[in-house]
Write a protein that holds these residues in place. Structure first.
Motif, PDB file in Angstrom:
ATOM      1  N   THR A 145      11.300  16.254   4.257  1.00  0.00           N
ATOM      2  CA  THR A 145      12.202  16.118   5.404  1.00  0.00           C
ATOM      3  C   THR A 145      13.663  16.195   4.988  1.00  0.00           C
ATOM      4  OG1 THR A 145      12.195  13.692   5.274  1.00  0.00           O
ATOM      5  CG2 THR A 145      10.523  14.732   6.678  1.00  0.00           C
ATOM      6  N   TRP A 146      13.947  16.032   3.716  1.00  0.00           N
ATOM      7  CA  TRP A 146      15.309  16.184   3.186  1.00  0.00           C
ATOM      8  C   TRP A 146      15.550  17.624   2.763  1.00  0.00           C
ATOM      9  CZ3 TRP A 146      17.914  17.510  -1.322  1.00  0.00           C
ATOM     10  CH2 TRP A 146      19.218  17.031  -1.467  1.00  0.00           C
ATOM     11  N   LEU A 147      14.562  18.219   2.123  1.00  0.00           N
ATOM     12  CA  LEU A 147      14.714  19.563   1.574  1.00  0.00           C
ATOM     13  C   LEU A 147      14.708  20.650   2.640  1.00  0.00           C
ATOM     14  CD1 LEU A 147      12.319  19.163  -1.474  1.00  0.00           C
ATOM     15  CD2 LEU A 147      14.696  19.926  -1.668  1.00  0.00           C
ATOM     16  N   LEU A 148      13.716  20.635   3.509  1.00  0.00           N
ATOM     17  CA  LEU A 148      13.503  21.763   4.418  1.00  0.00           C
ATOM     18  C   LEU A 148      14.669  22.015   5.387  1.00  0.00           C
ATOM     19  CD1 LEU A 148       9.685  21.459   5.073  1.00  0.00           C
ATOM     20  CD2 LEU A 148      10.872  23.371   3.979  1.00  0.00           C
ATOM     21  N   PRO A 149      15.232  20.991   6.047  1.00  0.00           N
ATOM     22  CA  PRO A 149      16.362  21.277   6.924  1.00  0.00           C
ATOM     23  C   PRO A 149      17.559  21.856   6.172  1.00  0.00           C
ATOM     24  CG  PRO A 149      15.430  19.133   7.440  1.00  0.00           C
ATOM     25  CD  PRO A 149      14.808  19.589   6.146  1.00  0.00           C
ATOM     26  N   ARG A 150      17.736  21.471   4.926  1.00  0.00           N
ATOM     27  CA  ARG A 150      18.861  21.985   4.140  1.00  0.00           C
ATOM     28  C   ARG A 150      18.624  23.427   3.689  1.00  0.00           C
ATOM     29  NH1 ARG A 150      18.995  16.657   3.964  1.00  0.00           N
ATOM     30  NH2 ARG A 150      20.962  15.571   3.524  1.00  0.00           N
ATOM     31  N   LEU A 151      17.376  23.776   3.483  1.00  0.00           N
ATOM     32  CA  LEU A 151      17.054  25.117   3.013  1.00  0.00           C
ATOM     33  C   LEU A 151      16.896  26.109   4.158  1.00  0.00           C
ATOM     34  CD1 LEU A 151      14.438  24.176   0.267  1.00  0.00           C
ATOM     35  CD2 LEU A 151      16.741  25.044  -0.128  1.00  0.00           C
ATOM     36  N   GLY A 153      17.277  25.295   7.621  1.00  0.00           N
ATOM     37  CA  GLY A 153      17.920  24.926   8.872  1.00  0.00           C
ATOM     38  C   GLY A 153      17.014  24.009   9.683  1.00  0.00           C
ATOM     39  N   ARG A 154      17.619  23.160  10.524  1.00  0.00           N
ATOM     40  CA  ARG A 154      16.842  22.149  11.243  1.00  0.00           C
ATOM     41  C   ARG A 154      15.795  22.766  12.156  1.00  0.00           C
ATOM     42  NH1 ARG A 154      16.376  19.282  15.917  1.00  0.00           N
ATOM     43  NH2 ARG A 154      15.864  17.070  15.686  1.00  0.00           N
ATOM     44  N   ALA A 155      16.163  23.809  12.911  1.00  0.00           N
ATOM     45  CA  ALA A 155      15.225  24.363  13.890  1.00  0.00           C
ATOM     46  C   ALA A 155      13.968  24.906  13.219  1.00  0.00           C
ATOM     47  CB  ALA A 155      15.914  25.465  14.696  1.00  0.00           C
ATOM     48  N   ARG A 156      14.146  25.676  12.155  1.00  0.00           N
ATOM     49  CA  ARG A 156      12.990  26.247  11.474  1.00  0.00           C
ATOM     50  C   ARG A 156      12.188  25.179  10.749  1.00  0.00           C
ATOM     51  NH1 ARG A 156      16.450  31.461   9.348  1.00  0.00           N
ATOM     52  NH2 ARG A 156      15.919  32.872  11.071  1.00  0.00           N
ATOM     53  N   ALA A 157      12.897  24.215  10.152  1.00  0.00           N
ATOM     54  CA  ALA A 157      12.205  23.134   9.451  1.00  0.00           C
ATOM     55  C   ALA A 157      11.350  22.319  10.420  1.00  0.00           C
ATOM     56  CB  ALA A 157      13.213  22.231   8.754  1.00  0.00           C
ATOM     57  N   MET A 158      11.895  22.013  11.591  1.00  0.00           N
ATOM     58  CA  MET A 158      11.126  21.240  12.565  1.00  0.00           C
ATOM     59  C   MET A 158       9.911  22.018  13.060  1.00  0.00           C
ATOM     60  SD  MET A 158      12.538  18.328  12.648  1.00  0.00           S
ATOM     61  CE  MET A 158      11.907  17.524  14.107  1.00  0.00           C
ATOM     62  N   GLU A 159      10.080  23.317  13.255  1.00  0.00           N
ATOM     63  CA  GLU A 159       8.935  24.150  13.656  1.00  0.00           C
ATOM     64  C   GLU A 159       7.856  24.123  12.581  1.00  0.00           C
ATOM     65  OE1 GLU A 159       7.906  28.878  14.379  1.00  0.00           O
ATOM     66  OE2 GLU A 159       9.909  28.153  14.814  1.00  0.00           O
ATOM     67  N   MET A 160       8.264  24.280  11.330  1.00  0.00           N
ATOM     68  CA  MET A 160       7.308  24.303  10.228  1.00  0.00           C
ATOM     69  C   MET A 160       6.567  22.972  10.123  1.00  0.00           C
ATOM     70  SD  MET A 160       8.110  25.014   6.204  1.00  0.00           S
ATOM     71  CE  MET A 160       6.808  24.971   4.967  1.00  0.00           C
ATOM     72  N   ILE A 167       3.835  29.393   6.252  1.00  0.00           N
ATOM     73  CA  ILE A 167       5.012  30.255   6.217  1.00  0.00           C
ATOM     74  C   ILE A 167       4.822  31.220   5.048  1.00  0.00           C
ATOM     75  CG2 ILE A 167       7.517  30.366   6.055  1.00  0.00           C
ATOM     76  CD1 ILE A 167       6.474  28.881   8.521  1.00  0.00           C
ATOM     77  N   PRO A 168       4.542  32.501   5.315  1.00  0.00           N
ATOM     78  CA  PRO A 168       4.343  33.464   4.225  1.00  0.00           C
ATOM     79  C   PRO A 168       5.595  33.608   3.377  1.00  0.00           C
ATOM     80  CG  PRO A 168       3.624  34.355   6.341  1.00  0.00           C
ATOM     81  CD  PRO A 168       4.386  33.108   6.638  1.00  0.00           C
ATOM     82  N   ALA A 173      11.468  33.713   2.371  1.00  0.00           N
ATOM     83  CA  ALA A 173      12.665  34.337   1.802  1.00  0.00           C
ATOM     84  C   ALA A 173      13.683  34.648   2.896  1.00  0.00           C
ATOM     85  CB  ALA A 173      12.284  35.605   1.043  1.00  0.00           C
ATOM     86  N   ALA A 174      13.202  35.148   4.036  1.00  0.00           N
ATOM     87  CA  ALA A 174      14.094  35.465   5.145  1.00  0.00           C
ATOM     88  C   ALA A 174      14.750  34.211   5.709  1.00  0.00           C
ATOM     89  CB  ALA A 174      13.321  36.194   6.244  1.00  0.00           C
ATOM     90  N   TRP A 175      14.040  33.098   5.668  1.00  0.00           N
ATOM     91  CA  TRP A 175      14.573  31.832   6.169  1.00  0.00           C
ATOM     92  C   TRP A 175      15.538  31.171   5.185  1.00  0.00           C
ATOM     93  CZ3 TRP A 175      10.225  28.442   8.797  1.00  0.00           C
ATOM     94  CH2 TRP A 175       9.846  29.047  10.009  1.00  0.00           C
ATOM     95  N   GLY A 176      15.551  31.612   3.946  1.00  0.00           N
ATOM     96  CA  GLY A 176      16.382  30.970   2.940  1.00  0.00           C
ATOM     97  C   GLY A 176      15.719  29.797   2.253  1.00  0.00           C
ATOM     98  N   MET A 177      14.411  29.620   2.460  1.00  0.00           N
ATOM     99  CA  MET A 177      13.688  28.539   1.799  1.00  0.00           C
ATOM    100  C   MET A 177      13.550  28.798   0.312  1.00  0.00           C
ATOM    101  SD  MET A 177      10.540  27.684   4.388  1.00  0.00           S
ATOM    102  CE  MET A 177       9.569  27.100   2.990  1.00  0.00           C
ATOM    103  N   ILE A 178      13.407  30.073  -0.057  1.00  0.00           N
ATOM    104  CA  ILE A 178      13.222  30.440  -1.453  1.00  0.00           C
ATOM    105  C   ILE A 178      14.254  31.502  -1.829  1.00  0.00           C
ATOM    106  CG2 ILE A 178      10.760  29.904  -1.356  1.00  0.00           C
ATOM    107  CD1 ILE A 178      10.216  32.923  -1.259  1.00  0.00           C
ATOM    108  N   SER A 179      14.378  31.762  -3.104  1.00  0.00           N
ATOM    109  CA  SER A 179      15.386  32.709  -3.582  1.00  0.00           C
ATOM    110  C   SER A 179      14.960  34.153  -3.390  1.00  0.00           C
ATOM    111  CB  SER A 179      15.681  32.460  -5.063  1.00  0.00           C
ATOM    112  OG  SER A 179      16.090  31.131  -5.259  1.00  0.00           O
ATOM    113  N   ARG A 180      13.696  34.445  -3.710  1.00  0.00           N
ATOM    114  CA  ARG A 180      13.240  35.836  -3.608  1.00  0.00           C
ATOM    115  C   ARG A 180      11.719  35.916  -3.605  1.00  0.00           C
ATOM    116  NH1 ARG A 180      15.086  37.629  -9.700  1.00  0.00           N
ATOM    117  NH2 ARG A 180      16.810  36.226  -9.222  1.00  0.00           N
ATOM    118  N   MET A 181      11.210  37.022  -3.088  1.00  0.00           N
ATOM    119  CA  MET A 181       9.787  37.327  -3.133  1.00  0.00           C
ATOM    120  C   MET A 181       9.583  38.564  -3.985  1.00  0.00           C
ATOM    121  SD  MET A 181       7.191  38.651  -0.188  1.00  0.00           S
ATOM    122  CE  MET A 181       7.756  40.329  -0.515  1.00  0.00           C
TER     123      MET A 181
END
Length: 259
Positions: A145-151, A153-160, A167-168, A173-181
């Motif tokens: 709950t600390w990591l996901l909204p920061r990576l 954004g709140r809207a996408r994190a709450m949906e997830m 989340i494939p 990667a498109a959401w900014g959760m990870i650096s690259r695929m």
């Protein structure tokens, strides 16, 4: 140091690779694995390692907390977090070196939090990220709950977190959760090359940068500026800074020794 649920290898390039090694459970996190991982992280200070690479054995990074072999429902789920998982996440954040995560296949629950606690996350196309706690009546934990909204954004994190759906890697990667695929067959080589590059960088500056970035998530601008000044004073006294300036002036690639 002998381990049963993880592997720890230190390469000649000063990269420490910590591999979750319970492939028959998709590297589910049980108490033994978490404590072995913490012991491995604690040992890095004397190992000569200058970068940590996190990985999972087999076809998954981690399926999350081990619910299948827990011997029934725990009376206090929070106690397990306080005793095991939360300290592990804190240990990763506190390391004085860069952390890279190489993710393939399932990366779920607390395993997802562990991967996302890395500074740079590289995921294979086969990877997916999942916070399915809501499907069993729990809330995300291990820092999710600390990591996901920061990576993301709140809207996408709450949906997830509220829908509990996969989340494939490409979407992550498109959401900014990870650096690259990358493609699955490229994951290991890409991750090892990146970790090797970081291991040859200015280690003291990396350690300072990691702490600044974490603290700045919660600090007012004035506090962040003051923290940067203090860290820059330390970095400016290192041999790596001297080597970097000299290389810049001589128009060549800098060679850092981590001091």
């Amino acid at each position: 140091m002998a381990f049963e649920t993880i592997r720890l290898e230190i390469s000649p390039a000063a990269v420490a690779t910590l591999t979750l090694n319970r492939p028959d459970t998709l590297n589910a996190l049980n108490g033994a694995l978490i404590e072995e991982a913490r012991a491995a992280l604690a040992s890095l200070a004397e190992s000569g390692a200058r970068c940590l690479l996190l990985a999972g054995e087999g076809r998954a990074f981690s399926s999350g907390a081990d619910l299948a072999t827990g011997g029934g429902l725990p009376e206090d789920v929070g106690a397990a977090l306080e005793t095991h998982l939360n300290p592990l996440i804190e240990d990763v954040f506190a390391l004085p070196m860069p952390v890279v995560a190489a993710v393939r296949g399932p990366c779920a629950g607390a395993g997802c939090s562990l991967a996302l606690a890395a500074d740079i996350v590289i995921a294979a196309r086969s990877a997916y990220f999942l916070q399915a706690f809501i499907n069993i009546g729990l809330v995300p934990d291990a820092g999710a709950t600390w990591l996901l909204p920061r990576l993301a954004g709140r809207a996408r994190a709450m949906e997830m977190m509220m829908l509990g759906e996969r989340i494939p890697a490409e979407q992550a990667a498109a959401w900014g959760m990870i650096s690259r695929m990358v493609e699955d067959e490229e994951l290991e080589s890409e991750a090892v090359a990146l970790a090797g590059r970081l291991a040859q960088g200015p280690t003291v500056a990396y350690a300072l940068l990691r702490k600044l970035a974490r603290d700045a998530e919660q600090a007012p601008l004035a506090d962040a500026l003051a923290a940067e000044r203090r860290a820059q004073t330390i970095a400016g006294r290192t041999e790596d800074f001297k080597a970097g300036v000299m290389a810049f002036l001589q128009k060549r690639q800098a060679s850092f020794d981590g001091t």
